[in-house]
Design a protein around this motif. Structure first.
Motif, PDB file in Angstrom:
ATOM      1  N   PRO A 184       0.804  -1.237   0.000  1.00 15.84           N
ATOM      2  CA  PRO A 184       0.000   0.000   0.000  1.00 15.84           C
ATOM      3  C   PRO A 184       0.828   1.275   0.000  1.00 15.84           C
ATOM      4  O   PRO A 184       0.311   2.342  -0.343  1.00 15.84           O
ATOM      5  CB  PRO A 184      -0.830  -0.121   1.287  1.00 15.84           C
ATOM      6  N   ALA A 185       2.111   1.198   0.367  1.00 17.73           N
ATOM      7  CA  ALA A 185       2.957   2.394   0.370  1.00 17.73           C
ATOM      8  C   ALA A 185       3.807   2.510  -0.888  1.00 17.73           C
ATOM      9  O   ALA A 185       4.611   3.445  -1.004  1.00 17.73           O
ATOM     10  CB  ALA A 185       3.869   2.384   1.603  1.00 17.73           C
ATOM     11  N   SER A 186       3.636   1.593  -1.844  1.00 17.00           N
ATOM     12  CA  SER A 186       4.450   1.607  -3.053  1.00 17.00           C
ATOM     13  C   SER A 186       3.981   2.687  -4.029  1.00 17.00           C
ATOM     14  O   SER A 186       2.817   3.121  -3.972  1.00 17.00           O
ATOM     15  CB  SER A 186       4.379   0.241  -3.744  1.00 17.00           C
ATOM     16  N   PRO A 187       4.850   3.130  -4.932  1.00 17.30           N
ATOM     17  CA  PRO A 187       4.431   4.132  -5.941  1.00 17.30           C
ATOM     18  C   PRO A 187       3.233   3.668  -6.758  1.00 17.30           C
ATOM     19  O   PRO A 187       2.370   4.478  -7.104  1.00 17.30           O
ATOM     20  CB  PRO A 187       5.688   4.285  -6.800  1.00 17.30           C
ATOM     21  N   GLN A 188       3.178   2.368  -7.089  1.00 17.79           N
ATOM     22  CA  GLN A 188       2.045   1.865  -7.865  1.00 17.79           C
ATOM     23  C   GLN A 188       0.733   2.054  -7.119  1.00 17.79           C
ATOM     24  O   GLN A 188      -0.277   2.482  -7.696  1.00 17.79           O
ATOM     25  CB  GLN A 188       2.243   0.384  -8.184  1.00 17.79           C
ATOM     26  N   ALA A 189       0.739   1.760  -5.807  1.00 15.20           N
ATOM     27  CA  ALA A 189      -0.470   1.945  -5.010  1.00 15.20           C
ATOM     28  C   ALA A 189      -0.816   3.416  -4.892  1.00 15.20           C
ATOM     29  O   ALA A 189      -1.985   3.805  -5.000  1.00 15.20           O
ATOM     30  CB  ALA A 189      -0.278   1.327  -3.624  1.00 15.20           C
ATOM     31  N   LEU A 190       0.191   4.266  -4.672  1.00 15.52           N
ATOM     32  CA  LEU A 190      -0.071   5.697  -4.488  1.00 15.52           C
ATOM     33  C   LEU A 190      -0.624   6.330  -5.757  1.00 15.52           C
ATOM     34  O   LEU A 190      -1.415   7.276  -5.686  1.00 15.52           O
ATOM     35  CB  LEU A 190       1.201   6.416  -4.042  1.00 15.52           C
ATOM     36  N   ASP A 191      -0.224   5.802  -6.924  1.00 17.68           N
ATOM     37  CA  ASP A 191      -0.737   6.356  -8.178  1.00 17.68           C
ATOM     38  C   ASP A 191      -2.246   6.156  -8.297  1.00 17.68           C
ATOM     39  O   ASP A 191      -2.968   7.054  -8.755  1.00 17.68           O
ATOM     40  CB  ASP A 191      -0.031   5.701  -9.368  1.00 17.68           C
ATOM     41  N   ILE A 192      -2.737   4.994  -7.870  1.00 22.20           N
ATOM     42  CA  ILE A 192      -4.179   4.764  -7.965  1.00 22.20           C
ATOM     43  C   ILE A 192      -4.913   5.428  -6.806  1.00 22.20           C
ATOM     44  O   ILE A 192      -6.042   5.906  -6.957  1.00 22.20           O
ATOM     45  CB  ILE A 192      -4.499   3.257  -8.034  1.00 22.20           C
ATOM     46  N   VAL A 193      -4.258   5.525  -5.639  1.00 22.33           N
ATOM     47  CA  VAL A 193      -4.871   6.233  -4.512  1.00 22.33           C
ATOM     48  C   VAL A 193      -5.020   7.713  -4.835  1.00 22.33           C
ATOM     49  O   VAL A 193      -5.900   8.389  -4.296  1.00 22.33           O
ATOM     50  CB  VAL A 193      -4.059   6.000  -3.216  1.00 22.33           C
ATOM     51  N   ALA A 194      -4.177   8.224  -5.739  1.00 21.74           N
ATOM     52  CA  ALA A 194      -4.317   9.617  -6.174  1.00 21.74           C
ATOM     53  C   ALA A 194      -5.708   9.861  -6.749  1.00 21.74           C
ATOM     54  O   ALA A 194      -6.288  10.942  -6.556  1.00 21.74           O
ATOM     55  CB  ALA A 194      -3.249   9.952  -7.209  1.00 21.74           C
ATOM     56  N   GLU A 195      -6.265   8.859  -7.430  1.00 21.35           N
ATOM     57  CA  GLU A 195      -7.621   8.999  -7.969  1.00 21.35           C
ATOM     58  C   GLU A 195      -8.636   9.067  -6.823  1.00 21.35           C
ATOM     59  O   GLU A 195      -9.628   9.800  -6.909  1.00 21.35           O
ATOM     60  CB  GLU A 195      -7.942   7.835  -8.899  1.00 21.35           C
ATOM     61  N   HIS A 196      -8.396   8.271  -5.778  1.00 19.93           N
ATOM     62  CA  HIS A 196      -9.274   8.312  -4.619  1.00 19.93           C
ATOM     63  C   HIS A 196      -9.215   9.688  -3.959  1.00 19.93           C
ATOM     64  O   HIS A 196     -10.252  10.268  -3.593  1.00 19.93           O
ATOM     65  CB  HIS A 196      -8.875   7.227  -3.614  1.00 19.93           C
TER      66      HIS A 196
END
Length: 256
Positions: A184-196
């Protein structure tokens, strides 16, 4: 009287492996361990196990349960808090069920659901969320919902349907990301959390601190946990961790 681990497992409807795991993480220690390594449980352990399982039924994570039980000032007060959580969840599900029944009647032509009735459940949910925000984060956080209400004041039923569909689609992608093993702290996760974050910010003008605090709400509030975990009950804790990481790494949030 003391019971063996297999007896307790059968009574509680859990596996002996689960009980051993609870012991290993310090959540439920047996009353005694015999010289041959057998675990034995007494009445106080059974009561603690009951409380653990009540909280698990509410999808509270094991670390959270440990913290909750560690802060208990008595079994009666702890059970009263559990009862409040269960009652709140029951009431929420009753409202959802009633709305579904009325909507089905509407769709099947049995009873046309007036538009004002359709929005009644939304208003009740918004009022409950405002009360939760005020209790957890103060008047300032709750008052920002007035901005969100103003932004959606002109919405029609189709606008709400579209917003709900967009939310389900986003939570579906978040769930697939979690299930693929992404940290959940990876760049890949943060990129999609940006949409949230953008979706939340469009409706509720959160600052970095409020967005970071939203993670606690998703984990600890039954209503919000139910929304996020509707299709994936493991998503709320993953998303909460990702939100905290996003607030720190992308919004420069600093803990006070």
């Amino acid at each position: 009287m003391q019971y063996s681990i297999s007896h307790v497992a059968k009574m509680a409807g859990v596996s002996a492996r689960t009980l051993r795991h609870y012991d290993e993480i310090g959540l439920l220690a047996p009353a005694a361990v015999s010289s041959n390594g057998y675990r034995w449980y007494g009445r106080s352990q059974l009561r603690r196990l009951q409380r653990i399982l009540l909280l698990r039924d509410l999808d509270v994570s094991l670390p959270q349960i440990n913290a909750i039980l560690a802060g208990d000032d008595g079994e009666a007060s702890a059970l009263r808090r559990h009862l409040m959580l269960v009652t709140a969840e029951r009431d929420r599900l009753d409202r959802i069920a009633a709305t579904i029944v009325r909507t089905l009647d509407d769709l099947e032509g049995q009873d046309r659901l007036p538009d004002e009735e359709f929005f009644r459940g939304l208003d009740a949910g918004r009022a409950q969320l405002a009360a939760t925000l005020q209790e957890r984060f103060g008047d300032a956080a709750a008052s920002t919902l007035q901005i969100a209400a103003a932004r959606t004041a002109h919405w029609t039923r189709s606008d709400y349907d579209q917003a709900a569909a967009d939310g389900r689609e986003l939570y579906g992608r978040l769930s697939r990301t979690r299930q693929s093993g992404v940290d959940p702290a990876s760049p890949q996760a943060l990129d999609i959390v940006a949409e949230h974050y953008e979706a939340v910010h469009a409706m509720w003008p959160v600052d970095p601190a409020a967005y970071h605090a939203l993670a606690d709400l998703i984990e600890g509030d039954a209503q919000q946990r139910g929304v996020v975990g509707a299709e994936d009950r493991h998503l709320p804790p993953w998303l909460a961790a990702a939100i905290r990481a996003y607030a720190i790494h992308r919004l420069d949030y600093r803990r006070p």
